[in-house]
Design a protein around this motif. Structure first.
Motif, PDB file in Angstrom:
ATOM      1  N   SER A 166      -6.964   2.972   7.790  1.00  0.00           N
ATOM      2  CA  SER A 166      -7.356   1.886   8.682  1.00  0.00           C
ATOM      3  C   SER A 166      -7.712   2.423  10.061  1.00  0.00           C
ATOM      4  O   SER A 166      -7.135   3.397  10.542  1.00  0.00           O
ATOM      5  CB  SER A 166      -6.216   0.874   8.799  1.00  0.00           C
ATOM      6  OG  SER A 166      -6.496  -0.063   9.810  1.00  0.00           O
ATOM      7  N   LYS A 167      -8.645   1.761  10.723  1.00  0.00           N
ATOM      8  CA  LYS A 167      -9.020   2.099  12.094  1.00  0.00           C
ATOM      9  C   LYS A 167      -8.352   1.166  13.110  1.00  0.00           C
ATOM     10  O   LYS A 167      -8.689   1.192  14.292  1.00  0.00           O
ATOM     11  CB  LYS A 167     -10.538   2.029  12.259  1.00  0.00           C
ATOM     12  CG  LYS A 167     -11.289   3.050  11.408  1.00  0.00           C
ATOM     13  CD  LYS A 167     -12.786   2.930  11.621  1.00  0.00           C
ATOM     14  CE  LYS A 167     -13.537   3.940  10.761  1.00  0.00           C
ATOM     15  NZ  LYS A 167     -15.013   3.818  10.935  1.00  0.00           N
ATOM     16  N   ARG A 205      -0.596  -9.698   3.785  1.00  0.00           N
ATOM     17  CA  ARG A 205      -1.423 -10.616   4.572  1.00  0.00           C
ATOM     18  C   ARG A 205      -0.704 -11.011   5.867  1.00  0.00           C
ATOM     19  O   ARG A 205      -1.327 -11.126   6.928  1.00  0.00           O
ATOM     20  CB  ARG A 205      -1.750 -11.859   3.746  1.00  0.00           C
ATOM     21  CG  ARG A 205      -2.886 -12.705   4.275  1.00  0.00           C
ATOM     22  CD  ARG A 205      -4.248 -12.077   4.017  1.00  0.00           C
ATOM     23  NE  ARG A 205      -4.524 -11.817   2.634  1.00  0.00           N
ATOM     24  CZ  ARG A 205      -5.226 -12.628   1.823  1.00  0.00           C
ATOM     25  NH1 ARG A 205      -5.695 -13.768   2.292  1.00  0.00           N
ATOM     26  NH2 ARG A 205      -5.481 -12.272   0.575  1.00  0.00           N
ATOM     27  N   ALA A 206       0.605 -11.188   5.804  1.00  0.00           N
ATOM     28  CA  ALA A 206       1.384 -11.514   7.002  1.00  0.00           C
ATOM     29  C   ALA A 206       1.383 -10.344   7.985  1.00  0.00           C
ATOM     30  O   ALA A 206       1.342 -10.545   9.206  1.00  0.00           O
ATOM     31  CB  ALA A 206       2.811 -11.878   6.625  1.00  0.00           C
ATOM     32  N   MET A 207       1.432  -9.127   7.475  1.00  0.00           N
ATOM     33  CA  MET A 207       1.384  -7.949   8.335  1.00  0.00           C
ATOM     34  C   MET A 207       0.025  -7.856   9.033  1.00  0.00           C
ATOM     35  O   MET A 207      -0.055  -7.595  10.242  1.00  0.00           O
ATOM     36  CB  MET A 207       1.635  -6.686   7.508  1.00  0.00           C
ATOM     37  CG  MET A 207       1.683  -5.393   8.305  1.00  0.00           C
ATOM     38  SD  MET A 207       0.052  -4.596   8.449  1.00  0.00           S
ATOM     39  CE  MET A 207      -0.252  -4.111   6.750  1.00  0.00           C
ATOM     40  N   LEU A 208      -1.050  -8.113   8.306  1.00  0.00           N
ATOM     41  CA  LEU A 208      -2.387  -8.084   8.900  1.00  0.00           C
ATOM     42  C   LEU A 208      -2.546  -9.186   9.944  1.00  0.00           C
ATOM     43  O   LEU A 208      -3.197  -8.988  10.974  1.00  0.00           O
ATOM     44  CB  LEU A 208      -3.452  -8.217   7.812  1.00  0.00           C
ATOM     45  CG  LEU A 208      -3.545  -7.053   6.819  1.00  0.00           C
ATOM     46  CD1 LEU A 208      -4.530  -7.385   5.700  1.00  0.00           C
ATOM     47  CD2 LEU A 208      -3.956  -5.775   7.530  1.00  0.00           C
ATOM     48  N   SER A 209      -1.943 -10.329   9.686  1.00  0.00           N
ATOM     49  CA  SER A 209      -1.976 -11.417  10.655  1.00  0.00           C
ATOM     50  C   SER A 209      -1.245 -11.011  11.935  1.00  0.00           C
ATOM     51  O   SER A 209      -1.698 -11.321  13.047  1.00  0.00           O
ATOM     52  CB  SER A 209      -1.333 -12.672  10.061  1.00  0.00           C
ATOM     53  OG  SER A 209      -1.295 -13.722  10.996  1.00  0.00           O
ATOM     54  N   LYS A 228     -12.372  -6.087  -0.930  1.00  0.00           N
ATOM     55  CA  LYS A 228     -11.768  -4.968  -0.211  1.00  0.00           C
ATOM     56  C   LYS A 228     -10.383  -5.351   0.312  1.00  0.00           C
ATOM     57  O   LYS A 228      -9.448  -4.547   0.282  1.00  0.00           O
ATOM     58  CB  LYS A 228     -12.672  -4.538   0.944  1.00  0.00           C
ATOM     59  CG  LYS A 228     -12.174  -3.292   1.659  1.00  0.00           C
ATOM     60  CD  LYS A 228     -13.160  -2.818   2.712  1.00  0.00           C
ATOM     61  CE  LYS A 228     -12.658  -1.549   3.394  1.00  0.00           C
ATOM     62  NZ  LYS A 228     -13.617  -1.068   4.423  1.00  0.00           N
ATOM     63  N   LEU A 229     -10.251  -6.588   0.772  1.00  0.00           N
ATOM     64  CA  LEU A 229      -8.959  -7.061   1.265  1.00  0.00           C
ATOM     65  C   LEU A 229      -7.923  -7.072   0.149  1.00  0.00           C
ATOM     66  O   LEU A 229      -6.786  -6.628   0.329  1.00  0.00           O
ATOM     67  CB  LEU A 229      -9.109  -8.456   1.855  1.00  0.00           C
ATOM     68  CG  LEU A 229      -7.818  -9.134   2.332  1.00  0.00           C
ATOM     69  CD1 LEU A 229      -7.122  -8.307   3.406  1.00  0.00           C
ATOM     70  CD2 LEU A 229      -8.115 -10.543   2.838  1.00  0.00           C
TER      71      LEU A 229
END
Length: 261
Positions: A166-167, A205-209, A228-229
């Motif tokens: 990840s960037k 998904r919660a971590m990405l949020s 991709k997600l």
């Protein structure tokens, strides 16, 4: 002073601006880091009274509150890249002090007050493009025996995201050994240490949020497509899940330094 690429700065600015309304309640680790920074500063400096303090990268005021409530400060100047930060910190600071002001803009470029007793910043230095030159500038504004109290992040920060390619990271992570060469010749490091803070989430998904709501994905680039997600979620969960859930590791570094008289 060298400037970051225009696109890099705009990405960071827009990401943090979008996250402002959600930042304070979601940036629980940043709040913990701000408190720890002042804990170590008070232990190291053995001083409570300050004529003029500058904080840069104030965001919504986690460190601002720590500084003003735990130190005796005559005048306080807060700075952030995002002008809208002022409306978030104003209600908090107005309850704590009547002598404060806000300066918007990149800390590398704005004019700063002189004869400062303390320059403090938490979870911001990693976004600065030219750390050594900034430290020279800040030191020039410090009074003799003035202090720097800073926190940033090491190369171990968000190791899980790094493994995933990840960037969503800041551009300038620094380790303990990086700091002595960065400091001006007339500044002595009095305390430096690192730690790791692992936080858990119910889902990827919660971590990405969480990353979006705290603005730390400013360099993440374009949004992913659905496929991709889903692939990212599947791989991340397989590699970075324990009995408490999905985890992500913060790796702060704390630096307390003093200008020599």
């Amino acid at each position: 002073m060298s400037k970051p690429p225009v696109r890099e700065r705009m990405n960071v600015l827009q990401s943090f601006k979008r996250s402002l309304k959600d930042y304070h309640q979601n940036a629980v680790v940043q709040a913990e880091i701000a408190k720890t920074l002042i804990d170590h500063f008070l232990t190291t400096s053995q001083r409570e009274n300050y004529s003029h303090v500058l904080e840069f990268g104030c965001a919504t005021g986690h460190l601002s509150e720590q500084l003003i409530s735990r130190l005796k400060i005559d005048a306080f100047t807060a700075n952030d890249l995002i002008e809208e930060s002022q409306q978030y910190i104003a209600p908090k600071l107005n309850q704590l002090t009547s002598n404060w002001r806000f300066i918007a803009g990149a800390i590398e470029e704005i004019d700063l007050p002189e004869n400062l007793d303390l320059v403090a910043s938490s979870s911001t230095v990693q976004w600065v493009f030219d750390t050594a030159t900034l430290l020279e500038k800040l030191t020039g504004m410090l009074a003799p025996n003035g202090w720097l109290a800073l926190s940033s992040f090491t190369d171990n920060h968000f190791t899980e995201l790094q493994v995933m390619g990840s960037k969503a990271k800041a551009p300038r992570y620094t380790n303990v050994e990086d700091w002595p060469p960065l400091m001006p010749h007339n500044v002595a490091i009095k305390h430096i240490h690192t730690e790791e803070i692992k936080i858990h989430f119910p889902t990827v998904r919660a971590m990405l949020s969480h990353l979006r709501q705290t603005g730390v994905n400013g360099n993440a680039g374009q949004a992913w497509g659905r496929q991709k997600l889903l692939e990212f979620e599947s791989v991340y969960e397989k590699q970075f899940k324990d009995d408490e859930g999905i985890f992500l590791t913060y790796a702060p570094i704390y630096i307390i330094a003093q200008k020599q008289s």
